[in-house]
Scaffold this motif. Structure first.
Motif, PDB file in Angstrom:
ATOM      1  N   TYR A   1     127.145  52.738   0.298  1.00  0.00           N
ATOM      2  CA  TYR A   1     128.603  52.704   0.159  1.00  0.00           C
ATOM      3  C   TYR A   1     129.019  52.811  -1.303  1.00  0.00           C
ATOM      4  N   GLN A   2     128.277  52.111  -2.176  1.00  0.00           N
ATOM      5  CA  GLN A   2     128.612  52.067  -3.597  1.00  0.00           C
ATOM      6  C   GLN A   2     127.356  51.664  -4.359  1.00  0.00           C
ATOM      7  N   ASP A   3     127.182  52.194  -5.570  1.00  0.00           N
ATOM      8  CA  ASP A   3     126.018  51.802  -6.368  1.00  0.00           C
ATOM      9  C   ASP A   3     126.036  50.299  -6.602  1.00  0.00           C
ATOM     10  N   ARG A   4     124.881  49.685  -6.467  1.00  0.00           N
ATOM     11  CA  ARG A   4     124.754  48.235  -6.665  1.00  0.00           C
ATOM     12  C   ARG A   4     123.659  47.962  -7.687  1.00  0.00           C
ATOM     13  N   CYS A   5     123.746  46.784  -8.326  1.00  0.00           N
ATOM     14  CA  CYS A   5     122.668  46.378  -9.213  1.00  0.00           C
ATOM     15  C   CYS A   5     121.735  45.449  -8.432  1.00  0.00           C
ATOM     16  N   HIS A   6     120.544  45.238  -8.959  1.00  0.00           N
ATOM     17  CA  HIS A   6     119.549  44.394  -8.284  1.00  0.00           C
ATOM     18  C   HIS A   6     120.109  42.998  -7.998  1.00  0.00           C
ATOM     19  N   LYS A   7     120.839  42.458  -8.982  1.00  0.00           N
ATOM     20  CA  LYS A   7     121.368  41.099  -8.852  1.00  0.00           C
ATOM     21  C   LYS A   7     122.284  40.973  -7.625  1.00  0.00           C
ATOM     22  N   GLU A   8     123.156  41.979  -7.414  1.00  0.00           N
ATOM     23  CA  GLU A   8     124.073  41.948  -6.262  1.00  0.00           C
ATOM     24  C   GLU A   8     123.299  42.007  -4.946  1.00  0.00           C
TER      25      GLU A   8
ATOM     26  N   SER B   1     121.434  38.744  -4.309  1.00  0.00           N
ATOM     27  CA  SER B   1     122.420  37.735  -3.934  1.00  0.00           C
ATOM     28  C   SER B   1     122.844  37.911  -2.468  1.00  0.00           C
ATOM     29  N   LYS B   2     123.073  39.159  -2.075  1.00  0.00           N
ATOM     30  CA  LYS B   2     123.456  39.467  -0.686  1.00  0.00           C
ATOM     31  C   LYS B   2     122.345  39.044   0.280  1.00  0.00           C
ATOM     32  N   LEU B   3     121.107  39.331  -0.082  1.00  0.00           N
ATOM     33  CA  LEU B   3     119.978  38.957   0.779  1.00  0.00           C
ATOM     34  C   LEU B   3     119.845  37.435   0.886  1.00  0.00           C
TER      35      LEU B   3
ATOM     36  N   PHE C   1     117.975  53.967  -2.773  1.00  0.00           N
ATOM     37  CA  PHE C   1     119.264  53.343  -2.443  1.00  0.00           C
ATOM     38  C   PHE C   1     119.696  52.466  -3.620  1.00  0.00           C
ATOM     39  N   LEU C   2     118.699  51.980  -4.349  1.00  0.00           N
ATOM     40  CA  LEU C   2     118.940  51.046  -5.442  1.00  0.00           C
ATOM     41  C   LEU C   2     118.363  51.656  -6.713  1.00  0.00           C
ATOM     42  N   ASN C   3     119.238  51.913  -7.677  1.00  0.00           N
ATOM     43  CA  ASN C   3     118.804  52.521  -8.930  1.00  0.00           C
ATOM     44  C   ASN C   3     119.661  51.919 -10.035  1.00  0.00           C
TER      45      ASN C   3
ATOM     46  N   HIS D   1     125.888  40.605 -17.952  1.00  0.00           N
ATOM     47  CA  HIS D   1     126.129  39.568 -16.945  1.00  0.00           C
ATOM     48  C   HIS D   1     125.423  39.908 -15.630  1.00  0.00           C
ATOM     49  N   ARG D   2     125.231  41.193 -15.382  1.00  0.00           N
ATOM     50  CA  ARG D   2     124.553  41.641 -14.157  1.00  0.00           C
ATOM     51  C   ARG D   2     123.055  41.875 -14.382  1.00  0.00           C
TER      52      ARG D   2
END
Length: 160
Positions: free
Chosen positions: A23-30, A33-35, A57-59, A88-89
């Motif tokens: 849906y949108q690029d995410r960082c590892h931290k997000e 956190s979701k998991l 999917f994650l870059n 911060h991320r």
């Protein structure tokens, strides 16, 4: 009584996170956190994050680049704010440097000048010092470099 949180299998969580990242690029931290919110165990988190990276999917570099582009073009943030938000991320120094290359110098200056002029026209303060302070505070909060800010403030609000 509080209902127990849903529990997910590794496959279900993987599919859910693939959608989340697509849906949108995410960082590892997000993603991590979701998991954790999904009550996944550390081994499952490692497995899923590994899968997401492997399947692209994650870059983190792609995330940093699109983050910097978006915050600059849409929110008109300066480099300092973008750098702080990326730190911060937990984005690496290398990826932050790469992300900042997405912003062209000429466009950066044009945006800064337009933003400063627009903001000054919105400030109703009559007192020169207060007027300068409001303009400077606004630009500094947005993450523009202090040298640029104070130079521009004295250029736009000269002593009379």
């Amino acid at each position: 009584m509080i209902s127990p949180k849903n529990s997910f299998s590794v496959d279900e969580a993987t599919r859910k996170l693939e959608g989340y990242c697509a849906y949108q690029d995410r960082c590892h931290k997000e993603v991590i956190s979701k998991l954790r919110e999904m009550n996944m165990i550390p081994q499952a988190i490692d497995l899923i994050v590994g899968h997401l990276i492997q399947e692209n999917f994650l870059n983190e570099e792609r995330f940093a680049r699109s983050f910097a582009r978006g915050k600059f073009k849409i929110k008109k943030w300066g480099k300092n704010r973008i750098i702080n938000e990326l730190k911060h991320r937990d984005i690496s120094k290398y990826n932050i440097t790469t992300a900042l290359k997405e912003i062209e110098s000429k466009e950066y200056l044009n945006t800064f000048n337009a933003l400063a002029s627009k903001r000054l026209s919105e400030i109703r303060e009559k007192d020169l010092q207060k007027r300068r302070k409001k303009l400077a505070d606004y630009l500094l909060y947005r993450g523009w470099e202090s040298g640029m800010v104070y130079e521009k403030v004295y250029e736009l609000v000269p002593n009379k």
